[in-house]
Design a protein around this motif. Structure first.
Motif, short mmCIF file in Angstrom:
data_model
loop_
_atom_site.label_atom_id
_atom_site.label_comp_id
_atom_site.label_asym_id
_atom_site.label_seq_id
_atom_site.Cartn_x
_atom_site.Cartn_y
_atom_site.Cartn_z
N SER A 314 56.72 37.74 38.72
CA SER A 314 56.78 36.39 39.27
C SER A 314 58.08 35.69 38.88
N ARG A 315 58.49 35.91 37.64
CA ARG A 315 59.73 35.27 37.18
C ARG A 315 60.96 35.90 37.83
N ALA A 316 60.92 37.21 38.07
CA ALA A 316 62.10 37.90 38.59
C ALA A 316 62.23 37.83 40.10
N ALA A 317 61.09 37.89 40.82
CA ALA A 317 61.13 37.95 42.28
C ALA A 317 60.69 36.67 42.96
N ASP A 318 60.31 35.67 42.16
CA ASP A 318 59.85 34.40 42.72
C ASP A 318 58.66 34.59 43.66
N VAL A 319 57.75 35.47 43.25
CA VAL A 319 56.51 35.71 44.00
C VAL A 319 55.36 35.20 43.14
N PRO A 320 54.40 34.45 43.73
CA PRO A 320 53.31 33.90 42.92
C PRO A 320 52.52 34.99 42.19
N THR A 321 52.09 34.68 40.99
CA THR A 321 51.27 35.63 40.22
C THR A 321 49.90 35.81 40.86
N TYR A 322 49.54 34.95 41.80
CA TYR A 322 48.26 35.10 42.48
C TYR A 322 48.17 36.42 43.23
N LEU A 323 49.34 37.05 43.47
CA LEU A 323 49.32 38.35 44.12
C LEU A 323 48.51 39.35 43.31
N ALA A 324 48.58 39.25 41.98
CA ALA A 324 47.80 40.14 41.11
C ALA A 324 46.30 39.91 41.30
N ASP A 325 45.90 38.64 41.39
CA ASP A 325 44.48 38.34 41.60
C ASP A 325 44.00 38.91 42.94
N ILE A 326 44.84 38.77 43.96
CA ILE A 326 44.46 39.29 45.28
C ILE A 326 44.35 40.81 45.24
N MET A 327 45.28 41.45 44.55
CA MET A 327 45.23 42.91 44.42
C MET A 327 43.94 43.37 43.77
N LEU A 328 43.55 42.70 42.69
CA LEU A 328 42.34 43.11 41.98
C LEU A 328 41.09 42.82 42.80
N ALA A 329 41.06 41.66 43.47
CA ALA A 329 39.89 41.34 44.30
C ALA A 329 39.76 42.34 45.44
N THR A 330 40.90 42.68 46.06
CA THR A 330 40.88 43.66 47.14
C THR A 330 40.44 45.03 46.63
N ALA A 331 40.97 45.41 45.46
CA ALA A 331 40.59 46.69 44.87
C ALA A 331 39.09 46.75 44.62
N LEU A 332 38.51 45.65 44.13
CA LEU A 332 37.07 45.63 43.85
C LEU A 332 36.26 45.78 45.13
N LEU A 333 36.60 45.00 46.15
CA LEU A 333 35.84 45.06 47.40
C LEU A 333 35.94 46.45 48.04
N LEU A 334 37.15 47.01 48.05
CA LEU A 334 37.31 48.33 48.65
C LEU A 334 36.65 49.41 47.81
N MET A 335 36.64 49.23 46.49
CA MET A 335 36.01 50.22 45.62
C MET A 335 34.48 50.21 45.81
N VAL A 336 33.91 49.04 45.99
CA VAL A 336 32.46 48.96 46.27
C VAL A 336 32.15 49.71 47.55
N LEU A 337 32.98 49.50 48.59
CA LEU A 337 32.80 50.22 49.84
C LEU A 337 32.98 51.71 49.64
N ALA A 338 33.97 52.10 48.84
CA ALA A 338 34.22 53.52 48.58
C ALA A 338 33.05 54.17 47.87
N ILE A 339 32.48 53.47 46.89
CA ILE A 339 31.32 54.02 46.16
C ILE A 339 30.16 54.25 47.13
#
Length: 349
Positions: A314-339
């Motif tokens: 976030s400090r280097a690329a000026d991208v919000p840290t919320y991207l990490a939260d979205i990545m984890l939420a997406t990973a969880l939803l897709l992992m539930v579907l995968a299971i």
């Protein structure tokens, strides 16, 4: 279209859907990075560098992973027996509360006795806290999702009341925080002058113990049987209610160790922001690990790496840290579907 159970899924069937879920998560995160105006390859490179690119970064990632291993294990143990513990956050704070109540000088014991005693009592506090929803479920059929979730809010309000009153540090300049624990209660640093402490070692040991319990003990067999089919387990003579209570005690104790570790190893005192959601993130960790105790270690390092790396990115690329939260939420939803897709196939009628 309908879902048809797969009786004996192959190794490929078990591994392919989770792998696709992780790849899809990366693709979605890349699109979001592009929308934010950044090069996705640069973003992922910065996350990787920020999490593992230096000795300091690696140790910070291990440090962040420590409470996630504990809460991930707590969730994995409970979910394995189909006991839906959503209250690891409250159990974490229960362990932290016991640590500051007994570790700020009230007990004048030698350090080699004081530290393990407080750890055991912290485990007991988390176990007792989860025992209440477990008894409500086994005795009265109350949904544990509701009770454990509500306990998070109730217990955090209780902590807030204590921090504004009975345990407020008189030397804290008015801030709602407890007094600091004495040096005898602090977990030693693994690396001098850096924040990584032996709570990480305890977390790894806990994962190994839980794996042995689940894979090699009678209780582990009973937990798996109850999770697979509660009615069949009861018909086979397994005491279902007793197994659920034992599962709750183990799960709550593991989550409480996260609070003990954060206070004794890192923060030194109790504040209302001690946990930025470690209890809830433990659900993501457990699901990414497919409820495997050893997989929890890898999943916790993955999640911690994303969080630590996202701060640097976030400090280097000026991208919000919320991207990490979205990545984890997406990973969880897709992992539930995968299971689900590892156990069922989609067929057309």
């Amino acid at each position: 279209m309908r879902l048809e159970p797969i009786k004996n899924p192959s190794v490929v069937r078990k591994l392919l859907p989770p792998a696709i879920a992780l790849i899809a998560t990366v693709v979605i995160a890349s699109l979001l990075a592009m929308i934010a105006g950044a090069n996705p390859f640069s973003v992922f490179g910065l996350i990787l560098s920020g999490a593992f690119g230096s000795k300091f970064a690696i140790l910070e990632t291990l440090n962040r992973a420590t409470p996630l291993i504990f809460t991930g294990l707590a969730v994995a143990v409970a979910f394995r027996a189909k006991f839906w513990n959503i209250g690891a956050e409250a159990q974490l704070y229960a362990g932290a509360l016991i640590t500051v109540l007994l570790g700020t000088g009230q007990l004048q014991w030698p350090g080699f006795l004081l530290l393990p005693t407080i750890a055991l009592l912290a485990i007991l506090a988390g176990a007792v806290l989860l025992l209440i929803p477990a008894l409500l479920k086994t005795r009265f059929g109350v949904d544990e999702v509701v009770t454990t979730l509500l306990f998070n809010f109730i217990f955090l309000l209780f902590i807030s009341m204590l921090l504004e009153g009975p345990i407020k540090d008189p030397m804290g300049m008015g801030w709602p925080k407890s007094a600091r624990v004495i040096p005898e209660v602090r977990l030693p640093r693994i690396v001098e002058d850096l924040r990584l402490h032996w709570g990480f070692g305890i977390a790894i040991l806990s994962a190994l113990v839980v794996w042995v319990v689940q894979a090699r003990s009678t209780l582990g067999y009973e937990m798996r049987a109850v999770g697979l089919n509660k009615e069949a387990a009861g018909f086979a003579g397994i005491p279902v209610k007793r197994v659920l209570v034992k599962t709750a005690l183990l799960s709550g104790g593991l989550a409480a160790l996260a609070g003990f570790s954060e206070v004794a190893g890192l923060k030194g005192s109790l504040t209302l922001d001690l946990s930025p959601g470690f209890g809830y993130t433990g659900i993501i960790v457990a699901m990414l690990a497919l409820l495997n105790p050893l997989g929890v270690i890898i999943a916790a390092l993955f999640v911690a790496g994303i969080f630590v790396g996202a701060d640097s990115m976030s400090r280097a690329a000026d991208v919000p840290t919320y991207l990490a939260d979205i990545m984890l939420a997406t990973a969880l939803l897709l992992m539930v579907l995968a299971i689900m897709l590892t156990k069922f196939r989609v067929v057309r009628d």
